[in-house]
Design a protein around this motif. Structure first.
Motif, short mmCIF file in Angstrom:
data_model
loop_
_atom_site.label_atom_id
_atom_site.label_comp_id
_atom_site.label_asym_id
_atom_site.label_seq_id
_atom_site.Cartn_x
_atom_site.Cartn_y
_atom_site.Cartn_z
N TYR A 486 48.62 29.06 47.11
CA TYR A 486 48.74 29.62 45.76
C TYR A 486 47.55 29.20 44.91
N GLN A 487 47.21 27.90 44.95
CA GLN A 487 46.13 27.40 44.12
C GLN A 487 44.78 27.99 44.53
N LYS A 488 44.61 28.21 45.83
CA LYS A 488 43.37 28.82 46.31
C LYS A 488 43.23 30.24 45.76
N LEU A 489 44.33 30.97 45.70
CA LEU A 489 44.32 32.32 45.14
C LEU A 489 43.96 32.30 43.66
N ILE A 490 44.60 31.42 42.92
CA ILE A 490 44.35 31.35 41.47
C ILE A 490 42.92 30.90 41.18
N ASP A 491 42.40 29.95 41.97
CA ASP A 491 41.02 29.48 41.77
C ASP A 491 40.03 30.62 41.99
N ALA A 492 40.29 31.45 43.01
CA ALA A 492 39.40 32.58 43.30
C ALA A 492 39.44 33.60 42.16
N ILE A 493 40.62 33.82 41.62
CA ILE A 493 40.76 34.76 40.49
C ILE A 493 40.02 34.23 39.27
N GLU A 494 40.17 32.95 38.98
CA GLU A 494 39.49 32.35 37.83
C GLU A 494 37.98 32.39 38.01
N ALA A 495 37.51 32.13 39.24
CA ALA A 495 36.06 32.12 39.51
C ALA A 495 35.46 33.51 39.31
N SER A 496 36.24 34.56 39.56
CA SER A 496 35.72 35.92 39.43
C SER A 496 35.35 36.26 37.99
N LYS A 497 35.90 35.53 37.03
CA LYS A 497 35.60 35.81 35.63
C LYS A 497 34.12 35.56 35.29
N GLN A 498 33.45 34.77 36.12
CA GLN A 498 32.04 34.46 35.86
C GLN A 498 31.08 35.41 36.58
N ASN A 499 31.63 36.38 37.30
CA ASN A 499 30.75 37.31 38.01
C ASN A 499 29.91 38.11 37.03
N PRO A 500 28.68 38.50 37.44
CA PRO A 500 27.81 39.25 36.54
C PRO A 500 28.36 40.64 36.24
N LEU A 501 27.80 41.28 35.25
CA LEU A 501 28.26 42.58 34.77
C LEU A 501 28.25 43.63 35.88
N GLU A 502 27.26 43.61 36.75
CA GLU A 502 27.17 44.65 37.78
C GLU A 502 28.39 44.65 38.69
N ASP A 503 28.98 43.46 38.97
CA ASP A 503 30.17 43.38 39.81
C ASP A 503 31.37 44.02 39.11
#
Length: 662
Positions: A486-503
């Motif tokens: 569960y925590q691995k899923l949530i961490d990946a979701i939170e990390a995606s917020k920093q992806n650049p605009l093109e993504d």
């Protein structure tokens, strides 16, 4: 059955196949079945030379000459080519060549799936076209070849000139021809090769003209006598004479380079507008051709690599529809499981209603299946002679198979669409796309997990991805989830917020906006706000953004639900901007640059990235607008064209020196 009887049986069988293929243009078996029988016969004749026969199909070039046209004897025999089926065969060919001529290079060309032809010019005028026939005697098809628009009727060269190549039918022409034949109640052609052969053999040139044939030429007869030293130079000379030559070729210095190009073209094979059935490898140096010579039926200086024969026959059990993230409806063939190229295949895309009609694919048909590009299963054609009355035409539904909404087909597209934004299938596919590697790269939220969460009611919109952290207790009670996963899923979701605009732009799933276009848009506008406010005029002004893409972008941001989605994502903390790319000023800044030839110090992609970082626009073709051509070893027609246009050129060593001083 003893050996001699088996040899006789194989010869009879292969003669029948050859007649059906070359004379009737109606092959009864897939290529794989023919190749298997041919190789068995070849092996038996080599093992038992006492049973060899000069009339065996293995000793002949081509097929039977039809009597409908005037026969013409070739001045020089039109040879066939020996075949290679793998890298080991090519390496053996290379060893044979280098044992006689140690230092050689190779020209690797596409092997067109068409009809071999010889064109004759006298004092610049087109005078005759002759088919290969049996290699010694062909058929005069001059009137029909005159109808092919790409073949010049005049060239700037005095004296006698003979060039050889292949007449073929483009995929688009083939589809149009079969659709018209079906409409007229006529038998359809099995493939473009048969259609081209049948067209060029028409007695009425008007029929040939209506078939929209094309041709690539690949051989300049007696090039050495014309002062030409290499095969690549011969091809470039033909191009200069406005004779159509396939630009997809490469000069290679080793068999590793040859194999690399073969793999590259194998991946692109099904995206080409015409059919190819292999690659041809020729020694580049023409003086080496004389040293290497020929056998009775084939040159020793060239060989044909044949793509793996992967066509198999199975039954098409049903046709079912799937709904994509944009609402696009895709029909899919449900197949009786069959092994193709090492894997079991039970389904294949049929793309759209038009394809089903053009190929006349029916439920319960026996069909030929292969893997396009060695990866994607496709239905090649139905076997019409196996129909027994139980086959049923497929009627394309008028309603979405998932939500029941009416399907719409736009006037300029072949596909049908479900336009219900809330269609469950569209919702799932849009979430899968948003979380995919090329988009927001939420690696723990794959297809199956998205479908599972949707079924459980936790994922109904893209926004719901960022609400999953609010359902911890519910998720931990689900099968397969523990605290760590569960925590691995949530961490990946939170990390995606920093992806650049093109993504993010790509992840939104705007129609016509792929990964490259998303990067271009993010680089140009730098913020989501500026992109959302852009007009069609502003968008079209950007390189690589066309009218249709611009219209799609503007329409997407006009939709209130999409604006609301972006507002919510902004509220979740997703990044809505892109860092401005810092371009290092150099002599390449603002210039259009073309790379050609084999670079020794870096790959072509590395050179492209380096040039772009220095502000250059890297193009794939040379024109009057090109500012500079950077060339490596064995540079060919692009360098020649640049020189003829007066475009500046630079070798690799000078380029690297300029980079160091930039």
């Amino acid at each position: 059955m003893d050996v001699q009887q088996r040899i006789l049986a194989l010869r009879k069988q292969l003669d029948t196949y050859a007649y059906e293929y070359y004379v009737l243009d109606q092959p009864s078996v897939p290529d794989a079945e023919y190749d298997q029988a041919y190789q068995e016969l070849l092996k038996l004749e080599d093992t038992y030379p006492q049973y060899r026969d000069p009339n065996s199909i293995t000793q002949r070039v081509g097929g039977v000459v039809l009597d409908a046209f005037t026969k013409v004897t070739h001045k020089q025999q039109m040879l066939s080519l020996s075949n290679a089926f793998n890298l080991e065969d090519l390496q053996a060919f290379d060893e044979r060549v280098r044992s006689i001529v140690p230092k050689v290079s190779y020209v690797v060309e596409l092997k067109m799936d068409g009809l071999a032809i010889s064109l004759h010019y006298h004092d610049g005028r087109f005078v005759q076209a002759v088919t290969r026939g049996d290699g010694f005697v062909g058929e005069d098809v001059t009137n029909n070849v005159r109808t092919i628009a790409s073949i010049p009727m005049h060239i700037e060269r005095m004296g006698d000139v003979e060039v050889r190549g292949e007449v073929f039918m483009p995929k688009k022409s083939f589809a149009e021809l079969n659709a018209q034949r079906e409409k007229n109640g006529e038998d359809v052609f099995a493939n473009p090769r048969n259609a081209a052969a049948g067209s060029i053999r028409q007695l009425d040139s008007k029929i040939a003209a209506s078939r929209k044939l094309d041709a690539f030429l690949y051989y300049y007869e007696d090039a050495l006598g014309a002062g030409i030293q290499t095969h690549e130079e011969a091809l470039e000379t033909m191009e200069q004479l406005h004779i159509k030559v396939n630009p997809l070729r490469r000069v290679c210095n080793s068999m590793d380079e040859v194999w690399s190009f073969i793999q590259e073209m194998s991946e692109q094979r099904n995206d080409l507008p015409y059919e190819i059935d292999g690659m041809v490898i020729k020694v580049n140096e023409l003086t080496a051709w004389e040293q290497l010579g020929t056998t009775v039926k084939a040159p020793r200086y060239a060989i044909a690599y044949k793509f793996p024969a992967e066509e198999v026959v199975t039954k098409l059990l049903d046709i079912v529809l799937t709904v994509g993230r944009t609402g696009r409806i895709t029909p899919n063939a449900v197949l009786a499981p069959v092994r193709v190229a090492g894997t079991s295949v039970s389904a294949a895309q049929l793309h759209n209603e038009d394809m089903i009609k053009e190929k006349d694919i029916r439920i319960q048909d026996d069909v030929v299946v292969r893997k396009a590009g060695d990866i994607i299963p496709e239905v090649v054609r139905p076997l019409l002679d196996r129909r027994n009355g139980t086959q049923a035409r497929y009627v394309f539904p008028k309603e979405c198979p998932v939500c029941g909404s009416a399907l719409v087909r736009l006037s300029d597209e072949a596909a049908h669409y479900c336009i219900n934004q809330d269609c469950p299938a569209r919702v799932v596919e849009s979430i899968i796309h948003f979380a995919s590697r090329d988009a927001m790269d939420i690696d723990t939220l794959g297809d199956k997990k998205v479908e599972f969460f949707h079924k459980e009611g936790l994922l109904n919109t893209i926004e719901d991805i960022y609400h999953l952290k609010d359902h911890k207790e519910t998720i931990l009670q689900m099968e397969g989830f523990k605290e760590r996963s569960y925590q691995k899923l949530i961490d990946a979701i939170e990390a995606s917020k920093q992806n650049p605009l093109e993504d993010l732009v790509y992840g939104l799933g705007i129609r016509q906006v792929g990964k490259k276009a998303a990067k271009v848009l993010a680089k140009h506008f730098l913020t989501m706000e500026k992109l959302m406010a852009a007009s069609e005029e502003e968008l079209v002004a950007i390189k690589d953004i066309g009218d249709i893409t611009a219209q799609s972008i503007v329409a997407f941001f006009r939709e209130p639900k999409n604006v609301e989605l972006i507002d919510h994502l902004r509220g979740f903390g997703l990044r809505m901007d892109s860092e401005e790319e810092i371009i290092q000023e150099s002599m390449f800044t603002g210039k259009t640059v073309v790379l050609t030839g084999s670079l020794q110090q870096m790959t072509r992609n590395e050179a492209k990235e380096l040039l772009e970082s220095l502000g250059a626009n890297v193009s794939g073709s040379v024109s009057k607008k090109t500012d500079l051509v950077i060339y490596g070893e064995a540079a060919g027609s692009k360098l020649t064209k640049a020189q003829s246009l007066g475009v500046a050129t630079m070798d690799e060593a000078t380029f690297l020196q300029e980079v160091k001083t930039s």
